[in-house]
Design a protein around this motif. Structure first.
Motif, PDB file in Angstrom:
ATOM      1  N   LEU A  10     -11.614   2.666   2.060  1.00 25.69           N
ATOM      2  CA  LEU A  10     -10.056   3.446   1.473  1.00 25.69           C
ATOM      3  C   LEU A  10     -10.397   3.623   0.018  1.00 25.69           C
ATOM      4  CD1 LEU A  10      -7.717   3.314   1.932  1.00 25.69           C
ATOM      5  CD2 LEU A  10      -7.492   1.270   0.434  1.00 25.69           C
ATOM      6  N   ASP A  59       2.544  -1.521   4.657  1.00 20.88           N
ATOM      7  CA  ASP A  59       2.387  -2.625   4.673  1.00 20.88           C
ATOM      8  C   ASP A  59       2.119  -3.825   2.967  1.00 20.88           C
ATOM      9  OD1 ASP A  59       2.269  -2.607   6.940  1.00 20.88           O
ATOM     10  OD2 ASP A  59      -0.027  -2.329   7.364  1.00 20.88           O
ATOM     11  N   TYR A  74      -0.119  -5.864   1.201  1.00 27.96           N
ATOM     12  CA  TYR A  74      -1.687  -6.984   0.686  1.00 27.96           C
ATOM     13  C   TYR A  74      -1.741  -7.540  -0.748  1.00 27.96           C
ATOM     14  CZ  TYR A  74      -3.109  -3.302   4.022  1.00 27.96           C
ATOM     15  OH  TYR A  74      -3.108  -2.263   4.964  1.00 27.96           O
ATOM     16  N   THR A  88      -9.908   7.669   3.565  1.00 25.25           N
ATOM     17  CA  THR A  88      -9.872   6.833   4.455  1.00 25.25           C
ATOM     18  C   THR A  88     -10.985   6.854   5.278  1.00 25.25           C
ATOM     19  OG1 THR A  88      -9.450   4.199   5.573  1.00 25.25           O
ATOM     20  CG2 THR A  88      -8.472   6.393   6.262  1.00 25.25           C
ATOM     21  N   MET A 121     -11.071  -1.500   3.922  1.00 32.83           N
ATOM     22  CA  MET A 121     -10.119  -2.458   5.102  1.00 32.83           C
ATOM     23  C   MET A 121     -10.431  -1.621   6.085  1.00 32.83           C
ATOM     24  SD  MET A 121      -6.154  -2.056   2.861  1.00 32.83           S
ATOM     25  CE  MET A 121      -6.787  -3.046   1.451  1.00 32.83           C
ATOM     26  N   TYR A 130      -9.767  -8.693   0.533  1.00 29.18           N
ATOM     27  CA  TYR A 130      -8.104  -8.716   0.934  1.00 29.18           C
ATOM     28  C   TYR A 130      -7.451  -9.560   2.610  1.00 29.18           C
ATOM     29  CZ  TYR A 130      -8.962  -6.014   4.901  1.00 29.18           C
ATOM     30  OH  TYR A 130      -9.466  -5.274   6.673  1.00 29.18           O
ATOM     31  N   LEU A 140       1.497  -1.074   0.098  1.00 23.28           N
ATOM     32  CA  LEU A 140       0.299  -0.144   0.131  1.00 23.28           C
ATOM     33  C   LEU A 140       0.965   1.474  -0.098  1.00 23.28           C
ATOM     34  CD1 LEU A 140      -2.744   0.769  -0.060  1.00 23.28           C
ATOM     35  CD2 LEU A 140      -3.105   1.527   2.393  1.00 23.28           C
ATOM     36  N   VAL A 190      -2.297   6.329   0.683  1.00 22.57           N
ATOM     37  CA  VAL A 190      -3.773   6.247   1.589  1.00 22.57           C
ATOM     38  C   VAL A 190      -3.811   7.464   1.175  1.00 22.57           C
ATOM     39  CG1 VAL A 190      -5.442   5.987   3.230  1.00 22.57           C
ATOM     40  CG2 VAL A 190      -3.481   3.647   3.481  1.00 22.57           C
ATOM     41  N   PRO A 249      -5.961   0.471   6.995  1.00 19.77           N
ATOM     42  CA  PRO A 249      -4.834   0.059   6.546  1.00 19.77           C
ATOM     43  C   PRO A 249      -3.937   1.302   6.958  1.00 19.77           C
ATOM     44  CG  PRO A 249      -7.051   1.855   5.138  1.00 19.77           C
ATOM     45  CD  PRO A 249      -7.086   1.398   7.191  1.00 19.77           C
ATOM     46  N   ARG A 250      -2.669   0.551   6.091  1.00 20.66           N
ATOM     47  CA  ARG A 250      -0.656   0.715   6.986  1.00 20.66           C
ATOM     48  C   ARG A 250      -0.623   1.136   5.729  1.00 20.66           C
ATOM     49  NH1 ARG A 250      -1.149   2.666  11.944  1.00 20.66           N
ATOM     50  NH2 ARG A 250      -2.925   1.418  13.340  1.00 20.66           N
ATOM     51  N   GLU A 251       0.045   2.252   5.301  1.00 17.61           N
ATOM     52  CA  GLU A 251       0.971   3.036   3.978  1.00 17.61           C
ATOM     53  C   GLU A 251       2.881   2.509   4.328  1.00 17.61           C
ATOM     54  OE1 GLU A 251       1.305   6.639   3.039  1.00 17.61           O
ATOM     55  OE2 GLU A 251      -0.161   6.933   3.048  1.00 17.61           O
ATOM     56  N   VAL A 289      -4.161  -9.361   4.997  1.00 19.81           N
ATOM     57  CA  VAL A 289      -2.766  -8.906   5.045  1.00 19.81           C
ATOM     58  C   VAL A 289      -1.610  -9.819   5.154  1.00 19.81           C
ATOM     59  CG1 VAL A 289      -1.350  -7.084   6.367  1.00 19.81           C
ATOM     60  CG2 VAL A 289      -4.193  -7.214   6.675  1.00 19.81           C
TER      61      VAL A 289
END
Length: 716
Positions: free
Chosen positions: A29, A53, A55, A22, A46, A76, A16, A19, A49-51, A78
């Motif tokens: 997202l 990470d 997926y 969100t 999602m 999705y 990712l 973002v 969500p974490r930039e 992770v």
């Protein structure tokens, strides 16, 4: 109609990268996924969500008319990173609570690519790292475990075709317990998960195998119809015929089957039948117990105080405080001291506060121990300020335990007092009132104070009205206006409205003529943002309150809050973003339900004063006390630039602005406009149509609530 062509399901894997948007409320997202083939625009739902990470997303390509080609994912997964750099980014991203960049660096330096394996299987080894103690370890392990639980739950819910946005809400509510709830009692989602009503829960139930005409489904539908009538309309029961008809319409089954399910519900105990009336069990018990306890209190008769002594004491109080009680006020004070139960009612300015203080002073002279309480935090605070004595919320006084949902104070451990004084009784629903009565000792006296002409409680019942209408309890109605300066007409006009008369307009009681809801909205924004702050030196956050009869429409609470937020605080940074709302730093907000852990109560007003996005925490200042909310708890808080008139009860404001428009026709009622007007201390501004105000003033039809408390008291 042609069958839609199914789009082929594809799977993409990547990091990712960004973002773009969100929604913390439902997980929607818009982002950019960095894949081996290049960057891809993705949209979907999602959780957290974490930039950075990794997926795996499954879905299909779509083309947006404005934004072009996008990948719309329906599910999705992770993926845990495998490189040292990836592991360190993963740990320091904030996904694992308690681990920041510095600690992440030390952990990865020690364990390398085995870090996540150690975290999952032998987490105690993290104690080898400087800065990790037992408490820190517990926090890290709990957060990591929650992530795995989330993946398991999301996978399970996906297998039943539950949407990702619904799955996120379900997981936020139950955590790993979501699997058991959905399998065993999907209709529980209605009561616990915001945004999931009967239709959604019913569709989930059918996916997990609940048959359309099963008794389980029919009972769930009946329970929903009855609970909704009690929660939304304030009823304590529904007639059997009406309950059967509404349930049959909801469930689309024959009424004969509903009748059998009602009988089953009575046998199972979640319904209680009395004649042709059907109650939720707890409401039936609350009504019966309340009537029984009142009878018990009335039986003990009057106190043997010599009248001459009481009159001498009253004269001493009048001389000491340089006041003079009129005949009705004197009667109310003496009745409260001499009788087991007293009701004191009347509109603003009629001396209810003076009477309460007179009762308190006389109780002091006689050596009686008393307690003061009110249904809400704001009402209790105001009672404390006016009486110069400690006053508590009913819940706090009864020592409510959030974990059990029970009160420590009850018939076995009653309140230690000779007299209990309860203010704003009209705001108490039947269950709270029953709990209060249960904790009153049979030899104690009870003084109930409130304005019976205001709106009834938000919850079920109409306690104060039923008690007065039963004519079993000594009631003093104050009707002479005392608290009224020569310049102010607010109090006089509130009484005019209550008597069905059109109010007289003056410098402190205005009607600004606007017809359309849009123009009303624009005028309200100008009043709050420039006119009142400039001309009256009112603070738009602390001194001015907009009260609307409705939630929806341009002049309703939702839209007014949006435009007022932008006008008064639009320059501030976003603290939290949802689908329908957002919170900015410094926003005026209101608690919408009692939270006894946090000690904040329905109707309490505060200001957002801080946010920690890495820990997902918002901080609100309530009357000088800072309270933390996780992002998952923000359904308890709403913007409060505008609020419903119902929610304003127990509060007073320097300036009150009320939209009055025929588009709110269904809510144009005398007791509603009366309640709004009586919230204003210095200035009342109505914005809208004279026609709408006239309709409201003439309409004295109180919406009848189905209750039996009055009948139970009359029949003894």
């Amino acid at each position: 109609m042609p069958t839609p062509i199914a789009r082929p399901q594809l799977t993409l894997r990547g990091t990712l990268h960004k973002v773009i948007f969100t929604n913390n409320e439902n997980g929607y997202l818009i982002g950019v996924l960095k894949t081996a083939e290049g960057n891809v625009s993705i949209i979907g739902y999602m959780m957290g969500p974490r930039e950075g990470d990794e997926y795996v997303v499954t879905g299909a390509w779509t083309t947006h008319p404005k934004y072009g080609k996008q990948f719309q994912f329906e599910s999705y997964e992770v993926k845990e990173p495998t490189t040292i750099h990836g592991v360190e980014e993963y740990l320091s991203s904030g996904l694992i609570h308690g681990v920041g960049p510095a600690l992440a660096s030390r952990i990865v330096k020690k364990f390398g690519t085995k870090t996540l394996d150690i975290l999952n299987k032998t987490p105690d080894r993290l104690l080898e790292i400087e800065g990790v103690g037992k408490k820190k370890l517990e926090k890290i392990v709990e957060s990591a475990s929650s992530l795995h639980d989330m993946q398991d739950v999301m996978t399970f819910l996906k297998s039943y075709n539950i949407t990702t946005s619904q799955s996120i809400k379900i997981f936020k509510t139950y955590g790993k317990g979501a699997v058991g709830v959905v399998k065993n009692n999907p209709y529980q989602l209605i009561h616990d998960v915001q945004g999931i009503g009967f239709q959604i829960a019913d569709s989930i139930a059918q996916r997990v195998g609940v048959q359309p005409e099963s008794t389980y489904r029919l009972e769930a539908g009946i329970r929903f119809v009855l609970d909704d009538a009690c929660r939304a309309a304030g009823h304590c029961f529904l007639p059997r015929e009406e309950l059967a008809r509404r349930s049959a319409e909801l469930l689309t089954v024959d009424e004969a089957k509903i009748d059998r399910a009602i009988d089953s519900g009575v046998e199972n105990g979640f319904l209680t039948v009395e004649g042709d009336k059907l109650f939720p069990f707890l409401l039936h018990e609350a009504e019966k117990d309340s009537a029984k306890k009142i009878e018990q209190l009335l039986l003990k008769g009057s106190k043997p105080f010599a009248e001459a002594k009481l009159l001498r004491s009253l004269a001493h109080i009048e001389k000491l405080h340089k006041i003079e009680f009129d005949v009705k006020q004197r009667d109310a004070i003496l009745h409260a001291i001499q009788n087991p139960i007293t009701i004191l009612t009347g509109g603003p300015g009629t001396g209810k506060t003076l009477c309460v203080n007179g009762i308190i002073e006389l109780a002091d002279e006689l050596g009686l121990k008393y307690l003061l309480c009110a249904p809400t935090g704001r009402a209790a605070k105001r009672l404390s300020e006016l009486s110069d004595r400690e006053a508590k919320t009913i819940h706090r006084m009864l020592e409510y335990e959030p974990q059990s949902g029970l009160f420590r104070r009850d018939a076995d451990t009653p309140l230690e007092c000779d007299m209990l004084i309860v203010d704003e009784v009209s705001m108490a629903d039947i269950e709270l009132f029953a709990a209060l009565l249960d904790a009153v000792k049979p030899e104690s006296q009870l003084v109930l104070v409130g304005d019976v002409d205001q709106l009834p409680s938000v919850g079920p019942g109409q306690v104060l009205r039923d008690l007065i209408d039963s004519k079993r309890i000594g009631t003093v109605r104050l009707d002479t206006i005392f608290r009224q300066s020569e310049e102010s007409t607010i109090i006089a006009n509130s009484h005019k409205i209550n008597n069905g008369e059109i109010p007289e307009f003056s410098p402190d009681f205005k009607l600004l003529d606007e017809v359309s809801a849009e123009n009303i909205q624009e005028t309200i924004v100008r009043l709050c943002s420039t006119i009142l702050p400039q001309n009256y030196r009112y603070d738009p956050f602390d001194d001015i309150q907009v009260l609307s009869p409705m939630h929806n429409g341009a002049a309703g609470v939702r839209e007014l809050n949006k435009v007022l937020q932008q006008a008064l605080n639009g320059h501030s940074k976003v603290s939290w973003q949802g689908s329908e709302r957002k919170f900015l730093m410094g926003d005026k907000v209101m608690q919408t339900k009692n939270n006894y852990d946090k000690e904040v109560f329905n109707g309490d007003i505060g200001r957002i004063c801080g946010v920690d996005k890495s820990d997902g925490v918002l901080i609100v200042d309530f009357y000088g006390r800072k309270v933390e909310y996780t992002f998952e708890q923000l359904d308890e808080v709403t913007l409060a630039y505008a609020m419903t008139i119902h929610k304003s009860q127990g509060n007073e404001f320097k300036a009150v602005i009320v939209p009055v428009t025929t588009s709110h026709y269904i809510m144009l009622q005398r007791n509603l406009i009366y309640t709004a007007v009586t919230r204003a201390r210095e200035l009342l501004v109505l914005v809208g149509e004279m026609k709408a105000l006239a309709i409201a003033v003439r309409n004295d039809e109180v919406r009848e609530r189905n209750t039996l408390l009055r009948k139970r008291l009359v029949e003894g």
